[in-house]
Design a protein around this motif. Structure first.
Motif, PDB file in Angstrom:
ATOM      1  N   ASP A   8     -25.859  88.976 101.065  1.00 45.90           N
ATOM      2  CA  ASP A   8     -25.526  87.722 101.733  1.00 45.90           C
ATOM      3  C   ASP A   8     -24.005  87.552 101.773  1.00 45.90           C
ATOM      4  OD1 ASP A   8     -25.333  85.187 102.723  1.00 45.90           O
ATOM      5  OD2 ASP A   8     -26.307  84.197 101.012  1.00 45.90           O
ATOM      6  N   LEU A  12     -18.483  83.591 103.702  1.00 49.97           N
ATOM      7  CA  LEU A  12     -17.266  84.322 103.337  1.00 49.97           C
ATOM      8  C   LEU A  12     -16.365  84.506 104.548  1.00 49.97           C
ATOM      9  CD1 LEU A  12     -18.534  87.289 101.115  1.00 49.97           C
ATOM     10  CD2 LEU A  12     -17.282  85.285 100.356  1.00 49.97           C
ATOM     11  N   ALA A  15     -12.000  88.930 105.080  1.00 45.84           N
ATOM     12  CA  ALA A  15     -11.532  89.888 104.061  1.00 45.84           C
ATOM     13  C   ALA A  15     -12.549  90.059 102.916  1.00 45.84           C
ATOM     14  CB  ALA A  15     -10.164  89.473 103.531  1.00 45.84           C
ATOM     15  N   PRO A  16     -12.997  88.971 102.279  1.00 45.61           N
ATOM     16  CA  PRO A  16     -14.006  89.166 101.231  1.00 45.61           C
ATOM     17  C   PRO A  16     -15.351  89.683 101.749  1.00 45.61           C
ATOM     18  CG  PRO A  16     -13.522  86.829 101.503  1.00 45.61           C
ATOM     19  CD  PRO A  16     -12.506  87.580 102.292  1.00 45.61           C
ATOM     20  N   LEU A  18     -15.624  92.003 104.135  1.00 48.55           N
ATOM     21  CA  LEU A  18     -15.415  93.452 104.201  1.00 48.55           C
ATOM     22  C   LEU A  18     -15.483  94.066 102.794  1.00 48.55           C
ATOM     23  CD1 LEU A  18     -14.693  95.899 105.958  1.00 48.55           C
ATOM     24  CD2 LEU A  18     -12.280  95.309 105.663  1.00 48.55           C
ATOM     25  N   LEU A  19     -14.858  93.395 101.839  1.00 45.84           N
ATOM     26  CA  LEU A  19     -14.878  93.913 100.459  1.00 45.84           C
ATOM     27  C   LEU A  19     -16.301  93.958  99.913  1.00 45.84           C
ATOM     28  CD1 LEU A  19     -11.775  91.984  99.072  1.00 45.84           C
ATOM     29  CD2 LEU A  19     -11.967  94.468  99.318  1.00 45.84           C
ATOM     30  N   ARG A  20     -17.049  92.912 100.176  1.00 47.17           N
ATOM     31  CA  ARG A  20     -18.430  92.845  99.655  1.00 47.17           C
ATOM     32  C   ARG A  20     -19.291  93.973 100.226  1.00 47.17           C
ATOM     33  NH1 ARG A  20     -22.023  90.003  96.832  1.00 47.17           N
ATOM     34  NH2 ARG A  20     -23.876  89.076  97.734  1.00 47.17           N
ATOM     35  N   MET A  22     -18.157  96.897 101.343  1.00 50.93           N
ATOM     36  CA  MET A  22     -17.675  98.156 100.748  1.00 50.93           C
ATOM     37  C   MET A  22     -18.212  98.318  99.326  1.00 50.93           C
ATOM     38  SD  MET A  22     -13.706  98.113 101.896  1.00 50.93           S
ATOM     39  CE  MET A  22     -13.134  98.990 103.347  1.00 50.93           C
ATOM     40  N   GLN A  23     -18.201  97.235  98.562  1.00 43.86           N
ATOM     41  CA  GLN A  23     -18.703  97.302  97.176  1.00 43.86           C
ATOM     42  C   GLN A  23     -20.197  97.620  97.156  1.00 43.86           C
ATOM     43  OE1 GLN A  23     -17.430  93.381  96.063  1.00 43.86           O
ATOM     44  NE2 GLN A  23     -15.338  94.023  95.585  1.00 43.86           N
ATOM     45  N   ALA A  24     -20.945  97.032  98.084  1.00 47.68           N
ATOM     46  CA  ALA A  24     -22.396  97.267  98.113  1.00 47.68           C
ATOM     47  C   ALA A  24     -22.702  98.710  98.514  1.00 47.68           C
ATOM     48  CB  ALA A  24     -23.059  96.293  99.090  1.00 47.68           C
TER      49      ALA A  24
ATOM     50  N   ARG B 137     -20.847  99.553  88.378  1.00 41.61           N
ATOM     51  CA  ARG B 137     -20.598  99.470  89.820  1.00 41.61           C
ATOM     52  C   ARG B 137     -19.140  99.149  90.134  1.00 41.61           C
ATOM     53  NH1 ARG B 137     -23.279  95.577  92.577  1.00 41.61           N
ATOM     54  NH2 ARG B 137     -22.068  96.418  94.292  1.00 41.61           N
ATOM     55  N   PHE B 141     -16.611 101.338  92.434  1.00 46.36           N
ATOM     56  CA  PHE B 141     -15.768 100.778  93.494  1.00 46.36           C
ATOM     57  C   PHE B 141     -14.298 101.141  93.247  1.00 46.36           C
ATOM     58  CE2 PHE B 141     -13.259  97.009  95.035  1.00 46.36           C
ATOM     59  CZ  PHE B 141     -13.356  97.284  96.387  1.00 46.36           C
ATOM     60  N   TYR B 175     -18.984  85.388  96.543  1.00 44.93           N
ATOM     61  CA  TYR B 175     -17.588  85.450  96.088  1.00 44.93           C
ATOM     62  C   TYR B 175     -17.397  86.340  94.868  1.00 44.93           C
ATOM     63  CZ  TYR B 175     -16.107  82.200  99.627  1.00 44.93           C
ATOM     64  OH  TYR B 175     -15.807  81.640 100.842  1.00 44.93           O
ATOM     65  N   SER B 177     -17.362  89.294  95.204  1.00 42.31           N
ATOM     66  CA  SER B 177     -16.545  90.378  95.769  1.00 42.31           C
ATOM     67  C   SER B 177     -15.076  90.231  95.392  1.00 42.31           C
ATOM     68  CB  SER B 177     -16.691  90.419  97.290  1.00 42.31           C
ATOM     69  OG  SER B 177     -16.255  89.216  97.869  1.00 42.31           O
ATOM     70  N   VAL B 178     -14.626  89.009  95.085  1.00 43.70           N
ATOM     71  CA  VAL B 178     -13.219  88.818  94.704  1.00 43.70           C
ATOM     72  C   VAL B 178     -13.089  88.322  93.261  1.00 43.70           C
ATOM     73  CG1 VAL B 178     -12.327  88.501  97.036  1.00 43.70           C
ATOM     74  CG2 VAL B 178     -13.230  86.517  95.796  1.00 43.70           C
ATOM     75  N   GLU B 214     -11.729  78.152  99.227  1.00 43.41           N
ATOM     76  CA  GLU B 214     -12.776  78.568 100.175  1.00 43.41           C
ATOM     77  C   GLU B 214     -14.132  78.667  99.462  1.00 43.41           C
ATOM     78  OE1 GLU B 214     -11.634  82.056 102.648  1.00 43.41           O
ATOM     79  OE2 GLU B 214     -13.662  82.754 102.257  1.00 43.41           O
ATOM     80  N   LEU B 249      -8.690  97.112 101.389  1.00 44.12           N
ATOM     81  CA  LEU B 249      -8.354  96.442 102.662  1.00 44.12           C
ATOM     82  C   LEU B 249      -7.195  97.116 103.386  1.00 44.12           C
ATOM     83  CD1 LEU B 249      -8.605  92.677 101.581  1.00 44.12           C
ATOM     84  CD2 LEU B 249     -10.229  93.955 102.981  1.00 44.12           C
ATOM     85  N   TYR B 254      -7.595  93.157 108.126  1.00 41.48           N
ATOM     86  CA  TYR B 254      -7.681  92.033 107.183  1.00 41.48           C
ATOM     87  C   TYR B 254      -6.752  92.194 105.980  1.00 41.48           C
ATOM     88  CZ  TYR B 254     -11.995  91.528 109.843  1.00 41.48           C
ATOM     89  OH  TYR B 254     -12.911  91.409 110.851  1.00 41.48           O
ATOM     90  N   GLN B 257      -4.817  89.279 104.906  1.00 40.23           N
ATOM     91  CA  GLN B 257      -5.580  88.062 104.571  1.00 40.23           C
ATOM     92  C   GLN B 257      -5.824  87.924 103.071  1.00 40.23           C
ATOM     93  OE1 GLN B 257      -9.197  87.525 106.766  1.00 40.23           O
ATOM     94  NE2 GLN B 257      -8.192  87.689 108.739  1.00 40.23           N
TER      95      GLN B 257
END
Lengths: 72, 301
Positions: A8, A12, A15-16, A18-20, A22-24, B137, B141, B175, B177-178, B214, B249, B254, B257
């Protein structure tokens, strides 16, 4: 730990998101089916796919989870 | 614009008991958090602290902010017992207004914690925003970005769980991811069990306050920064996670960003990316680096 085949990213910013993705993709054990990525209705999927580069072929982007069922 | 803060002497007659497994209450993170708590309109309110640590914030909000009652819990069951002892030392006249939730409580994930959350006006928390360096994981990464773990980054200090969280376990939260998965998990639990409660949370803003705000908005809160300070980066805290984010990135549209925010000076006038900060650490592990700590209040909308 195995990653779910659907992630999901709704809410977002790009940028996050895209990161999510890539991480998955890094954490997947089953790479035979595409990773389903749920994004917001305002997501620019084309731009996201460009940034993913070759990884884009392993990803299915949709703003409605029902679309995944139609594909998989 | 936030006012510049000034150092203040302790209002307490005695110092709190601070074993190695507890987060240091003299740390500037705590000072910043308490500046925010002082501005959070806690007078007469019922407050729940997720992660009470030494109990120094509980004593502060009872004694200096006029909170009516404070609940509190911690993942480390030793800490809530320590907090009870310290509050009796620091502010004995207010100790009866602290109601601890005993045992190991992850976020608010016990029945007793949820019952108390439902009676709470304001939830406060300063919980980890960096994934556990040895997480399987997260390691995959990091390695995919060709980033090496800094020397000693995998070592576990006594207060390890005050700094890192099990990243993979919170992957259902976008979130994560960050590095905000644990914080987002708390936001969602509070929305579910205390939908009218405000949140007051302390963040190390290495990924920038914009993305933290955000996260609040995405979870139904209107964010407001109510305190801020530039603090020294803990020399032992691993920043390879932030470097991995930037590198992933790199070359995409991006990349601008999300640029992490470290500083080369205590005034915060010399911004550094995480990549540059890591290069400086590699050259000299003791190089002083700084980042912002900010208190964000989230009002449910």
């Amino acid at each position: 730990m195995q990653v779910s085949n659907t992630i999901d990213c709704n809410g977002l910013s790009p940028a996050p998101t895209l990161l999510r993705i890539m991480q998955a993709l890094v954490g997947r054990e089953d790479s035979t089916s595409p990773l389903n990525v749920l994004v917001g209705a305002d997501c620019n999927c084309e731009s996201l796919a460009v940034s993913l580069g070759p990884l884009a072929q392993d990803v299915q982007l949709a703003s409605d989870a029902k679309q995944f069922a139609a594909v998989n | 614009m936030l006012e510049e803060s000034s150092e203040t002497s302790s209002p307490y007659a005695s110092d709190p008991e601070t074993p190695d497994f507890a987060f240091d209450p003299d740390d500037p993170w705590t000072q910043t958090f308490q500046e925010g708590l002082a501005r959070a309109d806690l007078k007469g309110k019922t407050v729940y602290e997720v992660g009470v640590g030494t109990g120094i914030n509980v004593a502060f909000i009872l004694q200096s902010c006029g909170a009516r009652r404070v609940y509190g819990s911690d993942l480390d069951p030793r800490l809530v017992v320590l907090a009870e002892r310290n509050i009796k030392i620091l502010s004995p006249e207010h100790a009866k207004h602290f109601e601890p939730v005993h045992g190991s409580v992850s976020l608010v994930d016990t029945n007793e914690a949820r019952e108390k959350i439902a009676m709470t006006d304001v939830v406060i928390a300063c919980i980890p925003q960096v994934g556990e360096p040895s997480d399987e994981r997260l390691t995959a990464f990091r390695e995919a970005q060709s980033i090496e773990l800094a020397e000693g980054a995998g070592d576990e200090a006594e207060d390890h769980i005050a700094h890192y969280y099990p990243w993979s376990l919170f992957d259902q939260y976008p979130y994560n991811s960050v590095g905000l998965g644990l914080n987002e998990a708390l936001m969602r639990r509070i929305r579910e069990h205390a939908p009218k409660a405000e949140l007051v949370m302390n963040f190390g803003c290495r990924i920038g306050t914009e993305i933290i705000c955000e996260c609040f908005e995405a979870n139904g809160y209107k964010p407001e920064k109510i305190a801020s300070k530039i603090v020294l980066q803990h020399s032992g805290t691993d920043i390879s996670f932030f470097v991995s984010l930037e590198k992933a990135l790199n070359g995409t549209e991006y990349e601008k960003q999300l640029v992490c925010k470290f500083y080369g000076d205590p005034e915060g006038k010399q911004p550094l990316s995480a990549t540059k900060a890591q290069e400086m650490i590699n050259d000299d592990p003791n190089v002083p680096l700084y980042h912002e700590v900010a208190v964000i209040r989230g009002t449910p909308v």
